[in-house]
Design a protein around this motif. Sequence first.
Motif, mmCIF file in Angstrom:
data_model
loop_
_atom_site.group_PDB
_atom_site.id
_atom_site.type_symbol
_atom_site.label_atom_id
_atom_site.label_comp_id
_atom_site.label_asym_id
_atom_site.label_seq_id
_atom_site.Cartn_x
_atom_site.Cartn_y
_atom_site.Cartn_z
ATOM 1 N N ARG A 49 16.959 23.386 23.361
ATOM 2 C CA ARG A 49 16.906 24.886 24.015
ATOM 3 C C ARG A 49 17.605 25.775 22.794
ATOM 4 O O ARG A 49 17.981 26.769 22.960
ATOM 5 C CB ARG A 49 17.665 24.825 25.248
ATOM 6 C CG ARG A 49 16.747 24.276 26.431
ATOM 7 C CD ARG A 49 17.607 24.320 27.829
ATOM 8 N NE ARG A 49 18.593 23.007 27.491
ATOM 9 C CZ ARG A 49 19.279 22.638 28.467
ATOM 10 N NH1 ARG A 49 19.555 23.424 29.650
ATOM 11 N NH2 ARG A 49 19.853 21.738 28.466
ATOM 12 N N ASN A 51 18.459 27.642 19.413
ATOM 13 C CA ASN A 51 17.655 28.472 18.467
ATOM 14 C C ASN A 51 18.167 28.064 17.113
ATOM 15 O O ASN A 51 19.077 27.330 17.073
ATOM 16 C CB ASN A 51 17.520 29.789 18.541
ATOM 17 C CG ASN A 51 19.245 30.517 18.461
ATOM 18 O OD1 ASN A 51 19.723 30.034 17.745
ATOM 19 N ND2 ASN A 51 19.408 31.587 19.280
ATOM 20 N N GLU A 54 22.041 28.622 16.408
ATOM 21 C CA GLU A 54 22.915 27.742 17.309
ATOM 22 C C GLU A 54 22.747 26.441 16.684
ATOM 23 O O GLU A 54 23.876 25.630 16.948
ATOM 24 C CB GLU A 54 22.295 27.684 18.754
ATOM 25 C CG GLU A 54 22.753 29.066 19.547
ATOM 26 C CD GLU A 54 21.736 29.123 20.781
ATOM 27 O OE1 GLU A 54 22.304 30.222 21.772
ATOM 28 O OE2 GLU A 54 20.843 28.576 20.962
ATOM 29 N N ASP A 83 32.105 24.421 23.709
ATOM 30 C CA ASP A 83 31.711 25.983 24.149
ATOM 31 C C ASP A 83 30.401 26.373 23.632
ATOM 32 O O ASP A 83 29.971 27.285 24.672
ATOM 33 C CB ASP A 83 33.040 27.024 23.318
ATOM 34 C CG ASP A 83 34.026 26.686 24.096
ATOM 35 O OD1 ASP A 83 34.460 26.273 25.167
ATOM 36 O OD2 ASP A 83 35.319 27.102 23.522
ATOM 37 N N THR A 86 27.900 24.620 26.253
ATOM 38 C CA THR A 86 28.272 25.525 27.299
ATOM 39 C C THR A 86 27.513 26.697 27.388
ATOM 40 O O THR A 86 26.759 27.200 28.273
ATOM 41 C CB THR A 86 29.592 25.605 27.736
ATOM 42 O OG1 THR A 86 30.241 24.507 28.011
ATOM 43 C CG2 THR A 86 29.640 26.423 29.267
ATOM 44 N N ARG A 87 27.663 27.533 26.165
ATOM 45 C CA ARG A 87 26.902 28.846 26.085
ATOM 46 C C ARG A 87 25.390 28.565 26.144
ATOM 47 O O ARG A 87 24.585 29.493 26.905
ATOM 48 C CB ARG A 87 27.321 29.667 24.700
ATOM 49 C CG ARG A 87 28.647 30.464 24.913
ATOM 50 C CD ARG A 87 28.619 31.308 23.853
ATOM 51 N NE ARG A 87 28.603 30.574 22.523
ATOM 52 C CZ ARG A 87 29.406 30.099 21.702
ATOM 53 N NH1 ARG A 87 30.690 29.694 22.127
ATOM 54 N NH2 ARG A 87 29.259 29.641 20.895
ATOM 55 N N VAL A 88 25.043 27.707 25.449
ATOM 56 C CA VAL A 88 23.530 27.521 25.353
ATOM 57 C C VAL A 88 23.016 27.091 26.589
ATOM 58 O O VAL A 88 22.132 27.446 27.262
ATOM 59 C CB VAL A 88 22.950 26.284 24.425
ATOM 60 C CG1 VAL A 88 21.587 25.996 24.588
ATOM 61 C CG2 VAL A 88 23.451 26.788 22.936
ATOM 62 N N ASN A 89 23.694 26.252 27.309
ATOM 63 C CA ASN A 89 23.064 25.761 28.792
ATOM 64 C C ASN A 89 23.354 27.069 29.830
ATOM 65 O O ASN A 89 22.342 26.969 30.679
ATOM 66 C CB ASN A 89 24.232 24.573 29.387
ATOM 67 C CG ASN A 89 23.842 23.206 28.790
ATOM 68 O OD1 ASN A 89 22.771 22.981 28.601
ATOM 69 N ND2 ASN A 89 24.717 22.393 28.929
ATOM 70 N N LEU A 90 24.239 27.908 29.790
ATOM 71 C CA LEU A 90 24.327 28.779 30.863
ATOM 72 C C LEU A 90 23.209 29.924 30.379
ATOM 73 O O LEU A 90 22.682 30.726 31.201
ATOM 74 C CB LEU A 90 25.527 29.619 30.540
ATOM 75 C CG LEU A 90 26.687 28.723 31.114
ATOM 76 C CD1 LEU A 90 28.256 29.458 31.245
ATOM 77 C CD2 LEU A 90 26.398 28.368 32.867
ATOM 78 N N SER A 91 22.859 29.982 29.003
ATOM 79 C CA SER A 91 22.063 31.020 28.643
ATOM 80 C C SER A 91 20.456 30.721 28.780
ATOM 81 O O SER A 91 19.622 31.510 28.933
ATOM 82 C CB SER A 91 22.269 31.760 27.281
ATOM 83 O OG SER A 91 21.801 30.675 26.485
ATOM 84 N N LYS A 92 20.096 29.604 28.759
ATOM 85 C CA LYS A 92 19.013 28.978 28.572
ATOM 86 C C LYS A 92 18.361 28.320 30.041
ATOM 87 O O LYS A 92 17.444 27.834 30.152
ATOM 88 C CB LYS A 92 18.642 27.691 27.664
ATOM 89 C CG LYS A 92 19.239 28.217 26.326
ATOM 90 C CD LYS A 92 18.393 29.212 25.401
ATOM 91 C CE LYS A 92 19.215 29.838 24.410
ATOM 92 N NZ LYS A 92 18.438 30.199 23.356
ATOM 93 N N THR A 93 19.180 28.711 31.269
ATOM 94 C CA THR A 93 18.871 27.750 32.179
ATOM 95 C C THR A 93 18.378 28.879 33.188
ATOM 96 O O THR A 93 18.435 30.316 33.204
ATOM 97 C CB THR A 93 20.161 27.112 33.156
ATOM 98 O OG1 THR A 93 21.161 28.105 33.252
ATOM 99 C CG2 THR A 93 20.438 26.055 32.117
#
Length: 93
Positions: A49, A51, A54, A83, A86-93
């Motif tokens: 997930r 890019n 990232e 961090d 977490t940002r990737v998980n929150l933005s891609k879910t």
Amino acid sequence: MNDQEREKFDQLLSSLKKAKSMEQTRFYFDLIQDFLNTLQIEKGSVFKRMNAEELKQFEMLKQKMLDASDKKEVTYFEKQIHDLITRVNLSKT
């Protein structure tokens, strides 16, 4: 993470923070990395997930953590990696 996974992660992180030598720090870092990799495989890889920017940032942080010269630096870069994940998980879910 479910409660059991969170508890195991917290125990590993606590051990990392209590490490008294660079060897112990790297040992616990490796355990944490293996634990997180296993979670990612089970729950769908966060790396798929990410890019390109990232992924580049992740690799840079990981290398800086491995090159760190003391526990404080390792802990700092470990937090930065978490961090980012977490940002990737929150933005891609």
